[in-house]
Enzyme design. Structure first.
Site, PDB file in Angstrom:
ATOM      1  CE  LYS A 179     -21.024  14.017  14.156  1.00  0.00           C
ATOM      2  NZ  LYS A 179     -22.079  13.493  13.321  1.00  0.00           N
ATOM      3  CG  ASP A 222     -19.603  17.103  10.055  1.00  0.00           C
ATOM      4  OD1 ASP A 222     -18.492  17.481   9.611  1.00  0.00           O
ATOM      5  OD2 ASP A 222     -20.646  17.744   9.863  1.00  0.00           O
TER       6      ASP A 222
END
Ligand code: SF4
Length: 221
Positions: free
Chosen positions: A130, A149
């Site tokens: 991420k 997220d």
């Protein structure tokens, strides 16, 4: 809530096309919410953003980036001093350790510069897919994947774009149905929508531009 019917890949692609068209219009200024002026600052801000709000990170980095400008600056202080400086972002011991570990590796292996490949970024302590996707997309404009997220996970599920739960699987699902040109912006549109309208506790379906195509709309249930 009744179980939503699973769409095939082509139907998901076409639903996502409609969604991006509407979100693009609703959030023309969507952008990375973490304040930064360089790839290095974005890396630090993204490490700090784990389990913390972007607003809180921006408050902390306003001072942090004045005190620490380059990887060497983070190595000049004791870990305990850095821990104090980032304390309010939570998990401060681990984050301070990772930041100093990442800075050391940047100095030793990358000439103090942020590398611009997924493979190299993943070598830095505290950097998972991420964080690497955030840095590659927003600092280098490289579409390496889709940032997933909590907002992106929740909205992709609500909108019937994925049936998966883990960020890795959701990223694979979204990458398969999103044109590569939208990989960087899709998370910004979804995050903006999650903050402004599709709130986790109280989604405002009555004012949502996606209401007609959203299988989770409260107006239909
Ligand atoms: S219709 Fe409701 S549940 Fe669906 S995206 Fe909009 S706010 Fe969220």
């Amino acid at each position: 809530m009744p179980k939503k019917t699973e769409l095939n890949l082509d139907d998901k692609k076409s639903r996502l096309q409609q969604i991006t068209k509407l979100l693009k219009k609703a959030y023309p200024d969507a952008h990375c919410a973490l304040n930064h002026t360089s790839a290095f600052e974005l890396l630090i801000a993204t490490i700090l953003s784990a389990q913390c709000t972007d607003e809180r990170v921006n408050i902390v980095t306003a001072n942090l980036f004045r005190k620490y400008r380059k990887p060497e600056d983070y190595m000049k202080v004791a870990q305990t001093e850095l821990e104090k400086d980032i304390h309010s972002t939570g998990f401060f011991r681990n984050k301070a350790k990772n930041i100093q570990g990442a800075c050391q590796l940047l100095i030793d292996k990358f000439n103090g510069e942020i590398p611009n490949t997924m493979e190299e970024l993943l070598q830095l302590p505290g950097v998972a897919r991420k964080t690497a996707n955030v840095v590659l997309g927003n600092a280098f404009n490289i579409a390496s994947g889709v940032v997933v997220d909590t907002h992106v996970s929740r909205l992709s599920q609500k909108l019937g774009l994925t049936e998966n739960e883990t960020p890795e699987k959701i990223e694979q699902d979204l990458s398969a149905i999103t044109p590569k040109k939208d990989w960087i912006m899709l998370p910004h549109w979804l995050i903006s929508h999650g903050r402004a309208v599709c709130n986790a506790r109280k989604p405002k379906c009555e004012i949502c531009p996606l209401e007609k195509i959203c299988p989770s709309s409260l107006l239909k249930n």
